[in-house]
Scaffold this motif. Structure first.
Motif, PDB file in Angstrom:
ATOM      1  N   ILE A   1     -12.223  40.735 -15.501  1.00  0.00           N
ATOM      2  CA  ILE A   1     -11.176  38.937 -15.413  1.00  0.00           C
ATOM      3  C   ILE A   1     -11.214  38.656 -16.882  1.00  0.00           C
ATOM      4  O   ILE A   1     -10.139  38.156 -18.040  1.00  0.00           O
ATOM      5  CB  ILE A   1     -11.913  38.307 -14.595  1.00  0.00           C
TER       6      ILE A   1
ATOM      7  N   LEU B   1       1.123  31.198 -16.316  1.00  0.00           N
ATOM      8  CA  LEU B   1       0.183  31.674 -15.818  1.00  0.00           C
ATOM      9  C   LEU B   1      -0.716  31.313 -14.661  1.00  0.00           C
ATOM     10  O   LEU B   1      -1.045  31.669 -13.135  1.00  0.00           O
ATOM     11  CB  LEU B   1      -1.879  32.204 -16.896  1.00  0.00           C
TER      12      LEU B   1
ATOM     13  N   GLY C   1     -10.481  26.325 -15.021  1.00  0.00           N
ATOM     14  CA  GLY C   1      -9.759  27.190 -15.155  1.00  0.00           C
ATOM     15  C   GLY C   1      -8.283  27.050 -16.724  1.00  0.00           C
ATOM     16  O   GLY C   1      -7.386  27.240 -15.672  1.00  0.00           O
ATOM     17  N   SER C   2      -8.916  26.457 -17.128  1.00  0.00           N
ATOM     18  CA  SER C   2      -7.801  26.121 -18.057  1.00  0.00           C
ATOM     19  C   SER C   2      -7.143  26.583 -18.781  1.00  0.00           C
ATOM     20  O   SER C   2      -6.658  26.390 -19.730  1.00  0.00           O
ATOM     21  CB  SER C   2      -7.915  25.015 -18.560  1.00  0.00           C
ATOM     22  N   GLY C   3      -7.246  27.667 -19.429  1.00  0.00           N
ATOM     23  CA  GLY C   3      -6.892  29.102 -19.692  1.00  0.00           C
ATOM     24  C   GLY C   3      -6.251  28.177 -21.039  1.00  0.00           C
ATOM     25  O   GLY C   3      -7.322  27.385 -22.054  1.00  0.00           O
TER      26      GLY C   3
ATOM     27  N   ASP D   1     -13.374  26.893 -18.462  1.00  0.00           N
ATOM     28  CA  ASP D   1     -12.926  28.515 -18.393  1.00  0.00           C
ATOM     29  C   ASP D   1     -14.203  29.394 -18.797  1.00  0.00           C
ATOM     30  O   ASP D   1     -14.701  28.658 -19.659  1.00  0.00           O
ATOM     31  CB  ASP D   1     -10.939  28.454 -18.814  1.00  0.00           C
ATOM     32  N   PHE D   2     -14.509  30.139 -18.368  1.00  0.00           N
ATOM     33  CA  PHE D   2     -15.258  31.289 -19.288  1.00  0.00           C
ATOM     34  C   PHE D   2     -14.576  32.532 -19.747  1.00  0.00           C
ATOM     35  O   PHE D   2     -15.360  33.174 -19.930  1.00  0.00           O
ATOM     36  CB  PHE D   2     -16.346  31.764 -17.600  1.00  0.00           C
TER      37      PHE D   2
ATOM     38  N   SER E   1     -17.335  28.047 -19.025  1.00  0.00           N
ATOM     39  CA  SER E   1     -18.017  27.782 -18.204  1.00  0.00           C
ATOM     40  C   SER E   1     -17.192  28.160 -16.620  1.00  0.00           C
ATOM     41  O   SER E   1     -16.567  28.691 -16.719  1.00  0.00           O
ATOM     42  CB  SER E   1     -18.549  26.137 -18.006  1.00  0.00           C
TER      43      SER E   1
ATOM     44  N   HIS F   1      -9.388  33.861  -8.028  1.00  0.00           N
ATOM     45  CA  HIS F   1     -10.861  35.200  -9.132  1.00  0.00           C
ATOM     46  C   HIS F   1     -12.144  35.136  -8.475  1.00  0.00           C
ATOM     47  O   HIS F   1     -13.117  34.805  -8.489  1.00  0.00           O
ATOM     48  CB  HIS F   1     -10.503  34.719 -10.770  1.00  0.00           C
TER      49      HIS F   1
END
Ligand SMILES: C[S@@+](CC[C@H](N)C(=O)[O-])C[C@H]1O[C@@H](n2cnc3c(N)ncnc32)[C@H](O)[C@@H]1O
Length: 216
Positions: free
Chosen positions: A15, A29, A50-52, A74-75, A100, A123
Motif C-alpha cells: 500500500i 483518490l 488516511g489523509s493522503g 496517514d501511514f 501512523s 485497506h
C-alpha cells in the motif's frame, strides 16, 4: 471477520508503494463526500484517517478556525510530506499531520468532535480495530462520517489474498453486513447511510461506495 492471510507488513509495504507514487500526482483518490457531509463547526477538533495529500484536513482547518484543531493521519511517509508542505505554504497553524497506522492512532481518548475517512478503511485488515480507535478518540456525542469501498458480495480468495488488489482499493472490500458488524463490534449502535452508489466494477470485481455516519 476482516482478517486476510496476507502478512501485515507485506500489505503495508504494498500500500505504501502505491501511495508513494500517488503522492505527487494530481488525481483524486476519494470515493464519496465524507467531508461535505461532516457539517464541521468553528472550534471543533477534526481528525481525517488516511489523509493522503491533506486536502480535506486543510479545508477543515479553515472551517474550525484558530479555536479548533485538525489532524491528518496517514501511514505513507510521502503523503505526509506532501500534506505538511501544503500546510506550511498555507500557514495553517491549527493543522497537524501524523505518520501512523489508523488501527493505532496516537491521539488521546475523547479528543475528537468529528472523525472522517475517505477511501481508506477498505485497506485495513482489521476493520473492527480501526472503528474501535474511532470510538476511542471520539468525544461522547462525537460523530464519524466515512466514505469507503465495500464489496457487493464476498470477494474470491484470489482477490482477498492479493496485496496489489488491497492497494488498489478493492481487495480489502467486504460486504455491507460484515462491514456494519465491524462498526457495531466497536461500540457504535445506529449507522446511517448518507450516500450509496450503484454497484460498479473495480479490478474485475463488483463493489459499491458508501458514505455512512454514526454518533458515539
Ligand atoms: C485512497 S487514498 C485517500 C486519500 C484521501 N483520504 C483522499 O480522499 O484523497 C488512501 C490513503 O490512506 C492511507 N492508508 C491506507 N491504509 C492506511 C492505514 N492502515 N493507516 C494509515 N493510512 C492508511 C494511504 O497511505 C493513502 O494516503
Amino acid at each position: 471477520m476482516n482478517q486476510s492471510t496476507i502478512p501485515t507488513e507485506e500489505l503495508k509495504k504494498t500500500i505504501n508503494v502505491r501511495y508513494a507514487e500517488e503522492a505527487n500526482k494530481s488525481c483524486c483518490l476519494s470515493c464519496g463526500g465524507a467531508l461535505d457531509k461532516a457539517n464541521i463547526q468553528v472550534g471543533e477538533c477534526f481528525v481525517d484517517l488516511g489523509s493522503g495529500k491533506g486536502m480535506d484536513v486543510l479545508k477543515a482547518s479553515r472551517v474550525v478556525g484558530s479555536s479548533g484543531k485538525v489532524y491528518g493521519i496517514d501511514f505513507t511517509n510521502e503523503m505526509i510530506q506532501v500534506a505538511e508542505s501544503n500546510r506550511k505554504k498555507l500557514k495553517l497553524e491549527n493543522a497537524k499531520f501524523i505518520e501512523s497506522s489508523i488501527d493505532s492512532i496516537p491521539l488521546e481518548s475523547a479528543t475528537a468532535d468529528v472523525v472522517i475517512s475517505n477511501c481508506t478503511i477498505n485497506h485495513a485488515k482489521d476493520k473492527t480495530a480501526v472503528y474501535k480507535e474511532i470510538y476511542r478518540i471520539l468525544k461522547s456525542g462525537g460523530r464519524f462520517i466515512v466514505s469507503d469501498v465495500l464489496a457487493d458480495t464476498k470477494l474470491p480468495d484470489e482477490v482477498t489474498g492479493n496485496p496489489e488488489a488491497w492497494a488498489g482499493c478493492y481487495g480489502g472490500a467486504i460486504p455491507k453486513e460484515e462491514y456494519f458488524n465491524s462498526i457495531r463490534d466497536a461500540g457504535f449502535t445506529e449507522i446511517e447511510i448518507l450516500e450509496e452508489s450503484k454497484p460498479y466494477e473495480k479490478g474485475g470485481v463488483i463493489v459499491i461506495s458508501l458514505t455512512i455516519r454514526s454518533f458515539k
